[in-house]
Write a protein that holds these residues in place. Sequence first.
Motif, PDB file in Angstrom:
ATOM      1  N   THR A  96       5.001  15.128  -5.600  1.00 40.44           N
ATOM      2  CA  THR A  96       4.713  14.415  -4.090  1.00 40.44           C
ATOM      3  C   THR A  96       5.380  13.273  -3.867  1.00 40.44           C
ATOM      4  OG1 THR A  96       2.637  13.203  -5.165  1.00 40.44           O
ATOM      5  CG2 THR A  96       2.230  15.303  -4.403  1.00 40.44           C
ATOM      6  N   TYR A  97       5.502  13.201  -2.638  1.00 43.95           N
ATOM      7  CA  TYR A  97       6.174  11.803  -2.232  1.00 43.95           C
ATOM      8  C   TYR A  97       5.457  10.857  -1.476  1.00 43.95           C
ATOM      9  CZ  TYR A  97      10.079  14.906  -3.319  1.00 43.95           C
ATOM     10  OH  TYR A  97      10.807  15.931  -4.084  1.00 43.95           O
ATOM     11  N   TRP A  98       5.796   9.630  -1.815  1.00 43.09           N
ATOM     12  CA  TRP A  98       4.952   8.359  -1.452  1.00 43.09           C
ATOM     13  C   TRP A  98       5.875   7.309  -0.898  1.00 43.09           C
ATOM     14  CZ3 TRP A  98      -0.317   8.536  -1.555  1.00 43.09           C
ATOM     15  CH2 TRP A  98      -1.182   9.488  -2.248  1.00 43.09           C
ATOM     16  N   ARG A  99       5.509   6.693   0.002  1.00 43.91           N
ATOM     17  CA  ARG A  99       6.115   5.514   0.523  1.00 43.91           C
ATOM     18  C   ARG A  99       5.626   4.219   0.328  1.00 43.91           C
ATOM     19  NH1 ARG A  99       7.468   6.455   6.143  1.00 43.91           N
ATOM     20  NH2 ARG A  99       9.256   7.526   5.409  1.00 43.91           N
ATOM     21  N   LYS A 100       6.026   3.247  -0.055  1.00 42.10           N
ATOM     22  CA  LYS A 100       5.692   1.954  -0.413  1.00 42.10           C
ATOM     23  C   LYS A 100       5.851   1.048   1.105  1.00 42.10           C
ATOM     24  CE  LYS A 100       7.509   0.776  -4.683  1.00 42.10           C
ATOM     25  NZ  LYS A 100       8.059  -0.154  -5.600  1.00 42.10           N
ATOM     26  N   LYS A 160       0.661  -0.910  -0.041  1.00 42.04           N
ATOM     27  CA  LYS A 160       0.080   0.158   0.088  1.00 42.04           C
ATOM     28  C   LYS A 160       0.743   1.048   0.035  1.00 42.04           C
ATOM     29  CE  LYS A 160      -1.052   0.491   4.731  1.00 42.04           C
ATOM     30  NZ  LYS A 160      -2.196   0.242   6.022  1.00 42.04           N
ATOM     31  N   PHE A 161       0.303   2.246  -0.525  1.00 46.67           N
ATOM     32  CA  PHE A 161       1.311   3.522  -0.655  1.00 46.67           C
ATOM     33  C   PHE A 161       0.513   4.774   0.496  1.00 46.67           C
ATOM     34  CE2 PHE A 161       1.288   1.229  -4.434  1.00 46.67           C
ATOM     35  CZ  PHE A 161       2.525   1.265  -4.607  1.00 46.67           C
ATOM     36  N   GLU A 162       1.627   5.306   1.028  1.00 44.92           N
ATOM     37  CA  GLU A 162       1.191   6.316   2.003  1.00 44.92           C
ATOM     38  C   GLU A 162       2.072   7.708   1.654  1.00 44.92           C
ATOM     39  OE1 GLU A 162       1.651   6.273   6.646  1.00 44.92           O
ATOM     40  OE2 GLU A 162       3.344   6.335   5.647  1.00 44.92           O
ATOM     41  N   GLN A 163       1.206   8.971   1.380  1.00 48.83           N
ATOM     42  CA  GLN A 163       1.881   9.914   0.980  1.00 48.83           C
ATOM     43  C   GLN A 163       2.476  10.399   2.343  1.00 48.83           C
ATOM     44  OE1 GLN A 163      -0.816  13.140  -0.310  1.00 48.83           O
ATOM     45  NE2 GLN A 163       1.049  14.061  -1.311  1.00 48.83           N
ATOM     46  N   VAL A 164       3.756  11.016   1.988  1.00 49.66           N
ATOM     47  CA  VAL A 164       4.637  11.438   2.986  1.00 49.66           C
ATOM     48  C   VAL A 164       5.230  12.893   2.741  1.00 49.66           C
ATOM     49  CG1 VAL A 164       5.549   8.952   3.863  1.00 49.66           C
ATOM     50  CG2 VAL A 164       6.619  10.278   2.147  1.00 49.66           C
ATOM     51  N   ASP A 165       5.743  13.612   3.523  1.00 49.93           N
ATOM     52  CA  ASP A 165       6.166  15.000   3.723  1.00 49.93           C
ATOM     53  C   ASP A 165       7.580  14.949   2.709  1.00 49.93           C
ATOM     54  OD1 ASP A 165       7.766  17.159   5.135  1.00 49.93           O
ATOM     55  OD2 ASP A 165       5.907  17.660   4.549  1.00 49.93           O
ATOM     56  N   GLU A 166       7.831  15.957   2.254  1.00 46.75           N
ATOM     57  CA  GLU A 166       9.190  16.137   1.393  1.00 46.75           C
ATOM     58  C   GLU A 166      10.420  15.967   2.357  1.00 46.75           C
ATOM     59  OE1 GLU A 166      11.341  19.356  -1.692  1.00 46.75           O
ATOM     60  OE2 GLU A 166       9.614  19.724  -0.636  1.00 46.75           O
ATOM     61  N   PRO A 173      14.577   5.236   2.528  1.00 45.67           N
ATOM     62  CA  PRO A 173      14.129   3.967   1.673  1.00 45.67           C
ATOM     63  C   PRO A 173      12.889   4.111   1.604  1.00 45.67           C
ATOM     64  CG  PRO A 173      15.736   3.383   3.618  1.00 45.67           C
ATOM     65  CD  PRO A 173      15.392   4.801   3.987  1.00 45.67           C
ATOM     66  N   GLY A 174      12.525   3.312   0.490  1.00 45.27           N
ATOM     67  CA  GLY A 174      11.028   3.198  -0.045  1.00 45.27           C
ATOM     68  C   GLY A 174      10.030   4.336  -0.386  1.00 45.27           C
ATOM     69  N   VAL A 175      10.666   5.788  -0.227  1.00 49.53           N
ATOM     70  CA  VAL A 175      10.142   6.760  -0.706  1.00 49.53           C
ATOM     71  C   VAL A 175      10.258   7.209  -2.125  1.00 49.53           C
ATOM     72  CG1 VAL A 175       9.700   9.201  -0.028  1.00 49.53           C
ATOM     73  CG2 VAL A 175      10.079   7.659   1.727  1.00 49.53           C
ATOM     74  N   GLU A 176       9.309   7.316  -2.683  1.00 47.91           N
ATOM     75  CA  GLU A 176       9.351   7.709  -4.340  1.00 47.91           C
ATOM     76  C   GLU A 176       8.589   8.910  -4.616  1.00 47.91           C
ATOM     77  OE1 GLU A 176       8.175   4.471  -6.677  1.00 47.91           O
ATOM     78  OE2 GLU A 176       9.140   3.000  -5.501  1.00 47.91           O
ATOM     79  N   PRO A 177       9.305   9.794  -5.497  1.00 53.11           N
ATOM     80  CA  PRO A 177       8.670  11.007  -5.973  1.00 53.11           C
ATOM     81  C   PRO A 177       7.659  10.619  -7.262  1.00 53.11           C
ATOM     82  CG  PRO A 177      10.900  10.968  -7.130  1.00 53.11           C
ATOM     83  CD  PRO A 177      10.639   9.656  -5.991  1.00 53.11           C
ATOM     84  N   VAL A 178       6.701  11.487  -7.101  1.00 49.12           N
ATOM     85  CA  VAL A 178       5.621  11.302  -8.046  1.00 49.12           C
ATOM     86  C   VAL A 178       5.210  12.541  -8.428  1.00 49.12           C
ATOM     87  CG1 VAL A 178       3.258  10.497  -8.572  1.00 49.12           C
ATOM     88  CG2 VAL A 178       4.573   9.317  -6.797  1.00 49.12           C
ATOM     89  N   PRO A 179       5.618  12.926  -9.627  1.00 46.57           N
ATOM     90  CA  PRO A 179       5.168  14.015 -10.408  1.00 46.57           C
ATOM     91  C   PRO A 179       3.667  14.101 -10.690  1.00 46.57           C
ATOM     92  CG  PRO A 179       6.305  12.802 -12.150  1.00 46.57           C
ATOM     93  CD  PRO A 179       6.322  11.963 -10.659  1.00 46.57           C
ATOM     94  N   VAL A 180       3.211  15.309 -10.437  1.00 51.22           N
ATOM     95  CA  VAL A 180       1.737  15.514 -10.448  1.00 51.22           C
ATOM     96  C   VAL A 180       1.370  16.692 -11.417  1.00 51.22           C
ATOM     97  CG1 VAL A 180      -0.659  15.816  -9.396  1.00 51.22           C
ATOM     98  CG2 VAL A 180       1.206  14.337  -8.502  1.00 51.22           C
TER      99      VAL A 180
END
Length: 137
Positions: A32-36, A4-10, A16-23
């Motif tokens: 925005t940044y999301w953690r798997k 599952k994915f959780e939106q996290v702060d910059e 580890p596990g945090v990925e940038p997602v361009p919107v």
Amino acid sequence: MALKFEQVDESVKDEPGVEPVPVPLGGQEITTYWRKMRHDDLNPEVTEDVFTVEILVPVMSTEEYETGEEHEDGSQKIATRPCVTHERREVDLGKESFAKLVEALQPFAAASREPQAVPPQSRKRRAKAVKPADGVA
């Protein structure tokens, strides 16, 4: 794998596990940044100490075998009989779910024995497994 994915702060973007997602937004692009996060397949709220467990699920099937009899043309007669096959499956479990699995299997494990070597048999073919009706695939 249960994810599952959780939106996290910059501020945690380099963890580890945090990925940038361009919107795209109003003609520009923000990131925005999301953690798997892996989670327990039975309880998605559990995300810590989750392990992938491999299980063999027994499935009723049918196998073909030579009867020892011959047709008029000399070819072997083939018949079918029921048999048990196994599907190799994986499930992600947290500590509590894993403990429940081990507890449920305990009576069967206690009565079990080491597997015996299967002697080679002639022209035995397994038919396609019949899927159980209770939802286990």
